[in-house]
Design a protein around this motif. Structure first.
Motif, short mmCIF file in Angstrom:
data_model
loop_
_atom_site.label_atom_id
_atom_site.label_comp_id
_atom_site.label_asym_id
_atom_site.label_seq_id
_atom_site.Cartn_x
_atom_site.Cartn_y
_atom_site.Cartn_z
N GLN A 80 0.82 -1.20 0.00
CA GLN A 80 0.00 0.00 0.00
C GLN A 80 0.87 1.26 0.00
O GLN A 80 1.97 1.27 0.55
N LYS A 81 0.35 2.30 -0.64
CA LYS A 81 0.99 3.62 -0.68
C LYS A 81 2.40 3.58 -1.26
O LYS A 81 3.28 4.37 -0.89
N ALA A 82 2.63 2.64 -2.19
CA ALA A 82 3.93 2.55 -2.86
C ALA A 82 3.73 1.85 -4.19
O ALA A 82 2.82 1.03 -4.36
N ARG A 83 4.60 2.18 -5.15
CA ARG A 83 4.56 1.53 -6.46
C ARG A 83 5.94 1.64 -7.10
O ARG A 83 6.78 2.45 -6.68
N TRP A 84 6.18 0.81 -8.13
CA TRP A 84 7.38 0.97 -8.93
C TRP A 84 7.27 2.22 -9.78
O TRP A 84 6.16 2.68 -10.07
N ARG A 85 8.38 2.75 -10.24
CA ARG A 85 8.35 3.97 -11.06
C ARG A 85 7.70 3.73 -12.42
O ARG A 85 7.27 4.68 -13.09
N ASP A 86 7.64 2.47 -12.85
CA ASP A 86 6.98 2.08 -14.10
C ASP A 86 6.53 0.64 -13.91
O ASP A 86 6.67 0.07 -12.83
N SER A 87 5.99 0.04 -14.94
CA SER A 87 5.59 -1.36 -14.83
C SER A 87 6.82 -2.23 -14.59
O SER A 87 7.94 -1.87 -14.98
N ALA A 88 6.63 -3.39 -13.99
CA ALA A 88 7.76 -4.30 -13.72
C ALA A 88 8.52 -4.68 -14.98
O ALA A 88 9.76 -4.71 -14.96
N PRO A 89 7.85 -5.00 -16.11
CA PRO A 89 8.62 -5.32 -17.32
C PRO A 89 9.52 -4.18 -17.79
O PRO A 89 10.67 -4.41 -18.20
N VAL A 90 9.03 -2.95 -17.75
CA VAL A 90 9.85 -1.80 -18.14
C VAL A 90 11.00 -1.62 -17.16
O VAL A 90 12.14 -1.32 -17.54
N LEU A 91 10.72 -1.82 -15.88
CA LEU A 91 11.75 -1.70 -14.85
C LEU A 91 12.88 -2.70 -15.12
O LEU A 91 14.06 -2.33 -15.08
N VAL A 92 12.53 -3.94 -15.40
CA VAL A 92 13.54 -4.97 -15.67
C VAL A 92 14.28 -4.68 -16.97
O VAL A 92 15.51 -4.82 -17.05
N ARG A 93 13.55 -4.25 -18.02
CA ARG A 93 14.20 -3.90 -19.29
C ARG A 93 15.25 -2.82 -19.09
O ARG A 93 16.40 -2.94 -19.56
N ASP A 94 14.89 -1.75 -18.41
CA ASP A 94 15.83 -0.64 -18.21
C ASP A 94 17.02 -1.07 -17.37
O ASP A 94 18.15 -0.63 -17.61
N HIS A 95 16.77 -1.92 -16.38
CA HIS A 95 17.86 -2.40 -15.53
C HIS A 95 18.84 -3.25 -16.33
O HIS A 95 20.07 -3.09 -16.20
N LEU A 96 18.33 -4.13 -17.18
CA LEU A 96 19.20 -4.95 -18.02
C LEU A 96 19.97 -4.10 -19.02
O LEU A 96 21.16 -4.32 -19.24
N ALA A 97 19.28 -3.14 -19.64
CA ALA A 97 19.94 -2.28 -20.62
C ALA A 97 21.08 -1.49 -19.99
O ALA A 97 22.17 -1.38 -20.57
N ARG A 98 20.85 -0.97 -18.80
CA ARG A 98 21.90 -0.21 -18.11
C ARG A 98 23.11 -1.10 -17.81
O ARG A 98 24.27 -0.71 -18.01
N HIS A 99 22.85 -2.32 -17.37
CA HIS A 99 23.94 -3.24 -17.03
C HIS A 99 24.71 -3.66 -18.29
O HIS A 99 25.94 -3.72 -18.28
N LEU A 100 23.98 -3.95 -19.37
CA LEU A 100 24.63 -4.35 -20.62
C LEU A 100 25.47 -3.21 -21.20
O LEU A 100 26.56 -3.44 -21.74
N ARG A 101 24.97 -2.00 -21.10
CA ARG A 101 25.74 -0.84 -21.59
C ARG A 101 27.00 -0.65 -20.76
O ARG A 101 28.09 -0.40 -21.30
N ASN A 102 26.85 -0.74 -19.44
CA ASN A 102 28.00 -0.51 -18.57
C ASN A 102 29.06 -1.60 -18.68
O ASN A 102 30.21 -1.39 -18.29
N SER A 103 28.67 -2.77 -19.23
CA SER A 103 29.63 -3.86 -19.35
C SER A 103 30.71 -3.58 -20.39
O SER A 103 31.80 -4.16 -20.34
N GLY A 104 30.39 -2.71 -21.35
CA GLY A 104 31.36 -2.40 -22.40
C GLY A 104 31.59 -3.54 -23.37
O GLY A 104 32.60 -3.54 -24.09
#
Length: 203
Positions: A80-104
């Motif tokens: 209650q009174k809390a949510r993710w900043r976006d849907s869970a699929p978008v959250l996971v997509r952005d997290h993976l993209a950030r990690h893949l980019r940072n891997s070089g």
């Protein structure tokens, strides 16, 4: 007659004043995000290819911004009174993209909102992203099916399933989000190495 009209006017004024009573506004929900890993290994070899990260497929209630708690095998609840900043699929997509980019490890990594042409794509299905309760213990469950495909031929290059469990210190929101972040970082680290190795073999 005049007295009656005066009484009616007073009554209507009182009713109008009562109807305009200002109700307290509900508190806005807390907006939560996944914390990135404090450190991440870098690939020494840059692959001269680009990779598109598609938003994971998911069904309700995983496909929502609710922070899910599953107290039994049959029921989903939401913090209650809390949510993710976006849907869970978008959250996971952005997290993976950030990690893949940072891997070089790749020339370029984009998400599916980009019009850029890429050589390969990462397709995923998110089937679990919740806190599950067993007695007095709580753990985050993250389940993802992943596939790397060739954008040119559409052929499947590699397929893998992940099922990650991460214990939460308690059921409180902060402990849950910390466990979600640890589970997501474990997934991102393993998936990054797997995707890099898959694409390298395809070269």
């Amino acid at each position: 007659m005049k007295t009656s009209l005066t009484r009616i006017t007073v009554l209507l004024t009182a009713l109008s004043t009562a109807a305009c009573t200002v109700l307290p506004r509900p508190e806005p929900p807390r907006v939560m995000d996944l914390a990135a890993a404090s450190s991440q290994p870098k690939h020494e070899n840059l692959l001269p290819v680009s990779l598109r990260i598609n938003t994971p497929l998911a069904s309700d209630p995983v496909d929502s911004s609710a922070i899910l708690l599953k107290p039994t095998a049959y029921e989903f609840q939401a913090y209650q009174k809390a949510r993710w900043r976006d849907s869970a699929p978008v959250l996971v997509r952005d997290h993976l993209a950030r990690h893949l980019r940072n891997s070089g490890g790749f020339r370029n990594v984009v998400i599916d909102t980009s019009a850029t042409n890429t050589e390969h794509a990462l397709l995923t299905e998110l089937s679990a992203f919740q806190v599950e309760q067993s007695g007095n213990t709580y753990q985050v469950i993250l389940e993802l099916h992943a596939e790397v495909i060739s954008e040119q031929s559409g052929s499947s290059l590699c397929v893998r399933n992940w099922s990650i469990q991460e214990m939460a210190a308690s059921s409180v929101l902060e402990s849950a989000v910390e466990a979600f972040s640890r589970a997501s970082n474990t997934l991102a680290s393993e998936l990054t190495q797997w995707a890099w190795s898959c694409v390298q073999r395809a070269q």
